[in-house]
Design a protein around this motif. Structure first.
Motif, PDB file in Angstrom:
ATOM      1  N   ILE A   1       0.915  -1.146  -0.020  1.00 33.60           N
ATOM      2  CA  ILE A   1      -0.015  -0.280  -0.155  1.00 33.60           C
ATOM      3  C   ILE A   1       1.162   1.247  -0.082  1.00 33.60           C
ATOM      4  O   ILE A   1       0.486   2.072  -0.691  1.00 33.60           O
ATOM      5  CB  ILE A   1      -1.035   0.083   1.285  1.00 33.60           C
ATOM      6  CG1 ILE A   1      -2.027  -1.230   1.079  1.00 33.60           C
ATOM      7  CG2 ILE A   1      -1.760   1.298   1.490  1.00 33.60           C
ATOM      8  CD1 ILE A   1      -3.081  -1.366   2.171  1.00 33.60           C
ATOM      9  N   GLY A   2       1.959   1.192   0.680  1.00 29.28           N
ATOM     10  CA  GLY A   2       2.974   2.321   0.759  1.00 29.28           C
ATOM     11  C   GLY A   2       3.369   2.624  -0.536  1.00 29.28           C
ATOM     12  O   GLY A   2       3.585   3.666  -0.880  1.00 29.28           O
ATOM     13  N   LEU A   3       3.769   1.457  -1.400  1.00 31.57           N
ATOM     14  CA  LEU A   3       4.427   1.337  -2.689  1.00 31.57           C
ATOM     15  C   LEU A   3       3.361   2.171  -3.711  1.00 31.57           C
ATOM     16  O   LEU A   3       3.631   3.185  -4.303  1.00 31.57           O
ATOM     17  CB  LEU A   3       4.917   0.341  -3.194  1.00 31.57           C
ATOM     18  CG  LEU A   3       5.176   0.127  -4.622  1.00 31.57           C
ATOM     19  CD1 LEU A   3       6.537   0.778  -4.879  1.00 31.57           C
ATOM     20  CD2 LEU A   3       5.506  -1.415  -5.057  1.00 31.57           C
ATOM     21  N   TYR A   4       2.246   1.774  -3.576  1.00 32.11           N
ATOM     22  CA  TYR A   4       1.164   2.272  -4.397  1.00 32.11           C
ATOM     23  C   TYR A   4       0.906   3.703  -4.211  1.00 32.11           C
ATOM     24  O   TYR A   4       0.895   4.534  -5.144  1.00 32.11           O
ATOM     25  CB  TYR A   4      -0.048   1.457  -4.289  1.00 32.11           C
ATOM     26  CG  TYR A   4      -1.149   1.997  -5.046  1.00 32.11           C
ATOM     27  CD1 TYR A   4      -1.439   1.269  -6.615  1.00 32.11           C
ATOM     28  CD2 TYR A   4      -2.108   2.614  -4.725  1.00 32.11           C
ATOM     29  CE1 TYR A   4      -2.338   1.564  -7.274  1.00 32.11           C
ATOM     30  CE2 TYR A   4      -3.326   3.067  -5.646  1.00 32.11           C
ATOM     31  CZ  TYR A   4      -3.177   2.558  -6.933  1.00 32.11           C
ATOM     32  OH  TYR A   4      -4.325   2.693  -8.008  1.00 32.11           O
ATOM     33  N   ALA A   5       0.705   4.168  -2.760  1.00 33.55           N
ATOM     34  CA  ALA A   5       0.507   5.516  -2.640  1.00 33.55           C
ATOM     35  C   ALA A   5       1.827   6.400  -3.077  1.00 33.55           C
ATOM     36  O   ALA A   5       1.717   7.657  -3.443  1.00 33.55           O
ATOM     37  CB  ALA A   5       0.179   5.630  -1.107  1.00 33.55           C
ATOM     38  N   SER A   6       2.935   5.877  -2.678  1.00 32.93           N
ATOM     39  CA  SER A   6       4.313   6.510  -3.262  1.00 32.93           C
ATOM     40  C   SER A   6       4.208   6.911  -4.765  1.00 32.93           C
ATOM     41  O   SER A   6       4.560   7.913  -5.229  1.00 32.93           O
ATOM     42  CB  SER A   6       5.514   5.790  -2.708  1.00 32.93           C
ATOM     43  OG  SER A   6       5.295   5.552  -1.465  1.00 32.93           O
ATOM     44  N   ARG A   7       3.937   5.680  -5.414  1.00 31.00           N
ATOM     45  CA  ARG A   7       4.005   5.833  -6.807  1.00 31.00           C
ATOM     46  C   ARG A   7       2.708   7.028  -7.436  1.00 31.00           C
ATOM     47  O   ARG A   7       3.123   7.843  -8.340  1.00 31.00           O
ATOM     48  CB  ARG A   7       3.562   4.768  -7.650  1.00 31.00           C
ATOM     49  CG  ARG A   7       4.771   3.595  -7.637  1.00 31.00           C
ATOM     50  CD  ARG A   7       4.245   2.278  -8.040  1.00 31.00           C
ATOM     51  NE  ARG A   7       5.291   1.363  -8.392  1.00 31.00           N
ATOM     52  CZ  ARG A   7       5.018   0.166  -8.763  1.00 31.00           C
ATOM     53  NH1 ARG A   7       3.593  -0.448  -9.026  1.00 31.00           N
ATOM     54  NH2 ARG A   7       6.002  -0.598  -8.774  1.00 31.00           N
TER      55      ARG A   7
END
Ligand code: DC
Length: 222
Positions: free
Chosen positions: A39-45
């Protein structure tokens, strides 16, 4: 079903140890940190402000997470992309720690995690497994080590992965994540009253593995 809850701070070796104990016992290993990392990866992207609950919450309907078990262990898919390796970067640990403070993110993952424990014998690792996700787990372990020991181990892993960092930076990041994970209002990291405390500061990997395996066997009567 037998469920084993393993909680503890970042860098205590939970995932490596838990994966091996689960393989030995034939249990499904569930790395819940990988879900928060995805979820952190998706939100950062998407360029979202990770601290902004409504911004992160608005992205959740666009996220489909799937865990798949392959020969080399758990793989995590984010909207059908295998992000298993991508979520392991140090920066994703920090991103996960930030998004994991939001109630909407925790609610999004809670049911998926509980469903897994209803249908399989599981060994699940995270921060709130014994306190919130599986309060009736068969065995609960709080696995920890001093910040010095955890920073040394994490730094060695970074060197192996050729990540450009220093021991001081790794330690500062760990301290920041410890603080964030223990001070948030939603499901903060804490030892459940009925969890066995296992401090591996003075143990090497094999000793930690044996201690964890013995604790789980004794607690589950297997
Ligand atoms: O275990 P890990 O380092 O992969 O976890 C990354 C972050 O995700 C951690 O700093 C806090 C969060 N997390 C959580 O809040 N609850 C969990 N059950 C697992 C992880």
């Amino acid at each position: 079903m037998i469920s084993v809850a393993i909680d503890g701070p970042s860098g205590a070796g939970k995932s490596t140890l838990a994966r091996r104990v689960a393989a030995e016992l034939g249990f499904l290993y569930v790395d819940t940190g990988a879900m928060y990392r995805a979820i952190g990866l998706y939100a950062s992207r998407r360029g979202a402000d990770l601290k902004d609950e409504s911004a992160v919450g608005a992205l959740l309907p666009g996220i489909r997470l799937r865990l798949e078990y392959q020969e080399d262990g758990q793989h995590i898919y984010l909207n059908d992309e295998d992000v298993t390796a991508a979520v392991r970067a140090e920066s994703m640990g920090m991103a996960a720690s930030a998004v994991s403070g939001h109630a909407c993110v925790r609610a999004f993952l809670l049911q998926v995690q509980r469903d897994m424990a209803e249908t399989h014998n599981v060994l699940m690792d995270g921060r709130d497994i014994g306190t919130v996700v599986l309060p009736n787990a068969t065995v609960k372990v709080f696995l920890t080590a001093s910040v010095e020991a955890r920073a040394e181990r994490r730094y060695k892993e970074c060197l192996q992965k050729k990540e450009d960092t220093t021991l001081e930076k790794v330690r500062a990041d760990l301290e920041q994540r410890d603080w964030q994970d223990t001070h948030r209002t939603e499901a903060p990291l804490r030892r459940a009253d009925d969890a066995v405390l296992l401090d591996t500061s003075a143990m090497d990997f094999e000793e930690s593995y044996q201690a964890l395996l013995d604790t789980v066997r004794r607690g589950a009567g297997i």
